[in-house]
Design an enzyme around this catalytic site. Structure first.
Site, short mmCIF file in Angstrom:
data_model
loop_
_atom_site.label_atom_id
_atom_site.label_comp_id
_atom_site.label_asym_id
_atom_site.label_seq_id
_atom_site.Cartn_x
_atom_site.Cartn_y
_atom_site.Cartn_z
CG HIS A 80 -2.04 -0.93 1.01
ND1 HIS A 80 -3.27 -0.71 1.88
CD2 HIS A 80 -2.41 -1.92 0.38
CE1 HIS A 80 -3.96 -1.67 1.56
NE2 HIS A 80 -3.63 -2.42 0.42
CE1 TYR A 208 -5.50 3.81 8.52
CE2 TYR A 208 -6.27 3.25 10.62
CZ TYR A 208 -5.30 3.29 9.71
OH TYR A 208 -4.49 2.22 9.88
N PRO A 300 -4.52 0.07 18.66
CG PRO A 300 -6.41 -0.80 18.22
CD PRO A 300 -5.84 -0.12 19.40
CE LYS A 304 3.40 3.35 13.18
NZ LYS A 304 4.12 2.96 12.02
CE1 TYR A 392 -1.50 3.88 9.09
CE2 TYR A 392 -0.15 2.77 7.52
CZ TYR A 392 -1.36 2.79 8.16
OH TYR A 392 -2.49 1.87 8.24
C1 PHB Z 1 -6.06 -4.42 10.86
O1 PHB Z 1 -5.92 -4.88 9.27
O2 PHB Z 1 -6.42 -5.24 11.59
C2 PHB Z 1 -5.72 -3.10 11.13
C3 PHB Z 1 -5.20 -2.57 10.18
C4 PHB Z 1 -4.68 -1.05 10.45
C5 PHB Z 1 -4.67 -0.63 11.80
C6 PHB Z 1 -5.26 -1.58 12.77
C7 PHB Z 1 -5.76 -2.77 12.48
O3 PHB Z 1 -4.45 0.51 12.36
#
Ligand code: PHB
Ligand code: APR
Length: 397
Positions: A80, A208, A300, A304, A392
């Site tokens: 990505h 997000y 989460p 990280k 990130y």
């Molecule tokens: C996930 O794919 O479970 C996931 C991805 C990004 C995040 C948190 C969880 O920030």
């Protein structure tokens, strides 16, 4: 406690915990001819049944390559170059490639752990599963040991060093006397309800979303396995949410055009995770070194957790390799400082991103304006996007 120590083995590094940080450390040490024994409380199947985030920083990908465990992630993982953020019906993209020249890899933590187990088994490295009554002895002296029982037999591992990779609920952190450690914690007033569904991801990059009804995240594992999360109350339980209820709520939180193309289906996993920030300092006590969740937890939001565990493993692997190859213990002396310096930076990023994207129960109208102004700034300012992208994709080790 039965008769002591039916059996004793000697190794260089005793690793408590057969999760991703313990296994990655074992593999990296193995590539430099350093022996270790891995002790895991659960079965392999249990460890692999845990559903965890799956966004890999460049540093972790590099370590998995160094450990010879990256073929499948390169073959099956998604690269990505950016991610999407939405608030209300506004949505914008943060272009990692443009700002840092580096992508992330979307590849489930379960798959990373599966690959590490395969490598450990292929190299014949010892792993003891279903160990109990694990006890650390002499970590503050020259000859540490780990005592444990397995199948009713008491066993002891004599070693030079102990790596505490046993997660938040393990024994390693507790082995550091209370007056020798400082613990920092922040608990967030909400959780994440997550589902896994055998449906195609709504978008080819993560979304997000900060909505008036709370946070949401659209993620994936592969082309027909999606992972979605919505912010929920800590008093909720997964049983309170039907699949239909989840999908309807998710649609209300993401932009309408995304909601319109969302493919729904039955959940094959549904769970709630609390959000917490936690750090233990120091991360070393004598010949005991803490790695990963044993020393720190992040919410989460920035994915990280695994990546910070990997940076700990990087510093510890480098310190132990230097010690065994040159006799120099400077890396060992600076391990806790080096690891914590990066831990606090990822803690900051995870706290900042969580504060930006969630709605707080006691949020004032002013607070909300601060969130929107920060999102507006991020949407319209390249320097702000660059700072987010750098964090990130992963800060350098
Ligand atoms: C996930 O794919 O479970 C996931 C991805 C990004 C995040 C948190 C969880 O920030
Ligand atoms: N003895 C042996 N093993 C133990 C003990 C013990 N006393 N206590 C816990 N363990 C094992 C657990 O069963 C688990 O498999 O240690 C392992 C710790 O693994 P994780 O909790 O996955 O921690 P870590 O390897 O540091 O990985 C961090 O996991 O929780 C995610 O978000 C987190 O992604 C991050 C990653």
């Amino acid at each position: 406690m039965g008769p002591v120590e039916e059996c004793c083995v000697k190794t260089q590094v005793a690793i408590i915990g057969g999760g991703p940080s313990g296994l990655l450390l074992a593999q990296l040490l193995q590539t430099r001819g350093i022996d270790s024994v891995v002790l895991e409380r659960k079965t392999k199947a249990h460890v692999l049944s845990r559903i965890r985030a799956g966004v890999l920083e460049r540093g972790l990908v590099g370590l998995l390559e160094e450990a010879g465990c990256a073929d499948r992630l390169h073959a099956e993982g998604f690269t990505h170059d950016g991610t999407l953020l939405s608030y209300g019906d506004e949505m914008f993209r943060v272009d990692f490639a443009a700002h840092t020249g580096t992508p992330v890899v979307v590849y489930g933590q379960t798959e990373v752990t599966r690959d590490l187990y395969a490598a450990r088994e292929a190299s014949g490295g010892p792993i003891a599963f279903e160990v109990e009554d694990v006890r650390i002895e002499g970590a503050d002296g020259p000859t540490p040991s780990v005592i444990y029982s397995q199948g009713g037999q008491m066993r002891r591992v004599d070693c030079d060093f102990i790596a505490g990779c046993d997660g938040f609920h393990g024994v390693s952190r507790q082995a550091i006397p209370l007056d020798q450690r400082q613990e920092y914690e922040k608990v967030y007033p909400f959780g994440w309800l997550g589902i896994l569904s055998e449906t195609p991801p709504v978008n080819d990059e993560l979304i997000y979303a900060n909505s008036e009804r709370g946070f949401a995240l659209c993620s994936m594992r592969n082309a027909n396995l999606s992972r979605y999360y919505i912010q929920c109350s800590l008093s909720d339980s997964p049983e309170d949410w039907t699949d239909e209820g989840f999908w309807e709520e998710l649609k209300r939180r993401i932009p309408a055009d995304q909601a319109a193309k969302l493919v729904t289906g039955p959940s094959i996993e549904k769970s709630i995770a609390p959000l917490r920030s936690f750090v233990c300092a120091p991360m070393r006590w004598g010949r005991l070194f803490l790695c990963g969740d044993a020393a720190h937890i992040v919410p989460p939001t920035g994915a990280k957790g695994l990546n910070t565990a990997a940076s700990d493993v990087h510093y510890l692997h480098r310190a132990l390799t230097r010690f065994y190859e040159t006799g120099e213990s400077d890396g060992i002396e600076s391990y806790s400082t080096d690891a914590l310096a990066r831990v606090w930076k990822t803690q900051r990023f995870s706290w900042w991103f969580s504060s930006l994207m969630h709605r707080y129960p006691d949020q004032s109208a002013f607070d909300l304006h601060m969130q929107v102004a920060e999102l507006e700034h991020l949407r319209s300012n390249q320097a702000a996007q660059k700072a987010m992208a750098e964090n990130y994709v992963g800060l350098p080790y």
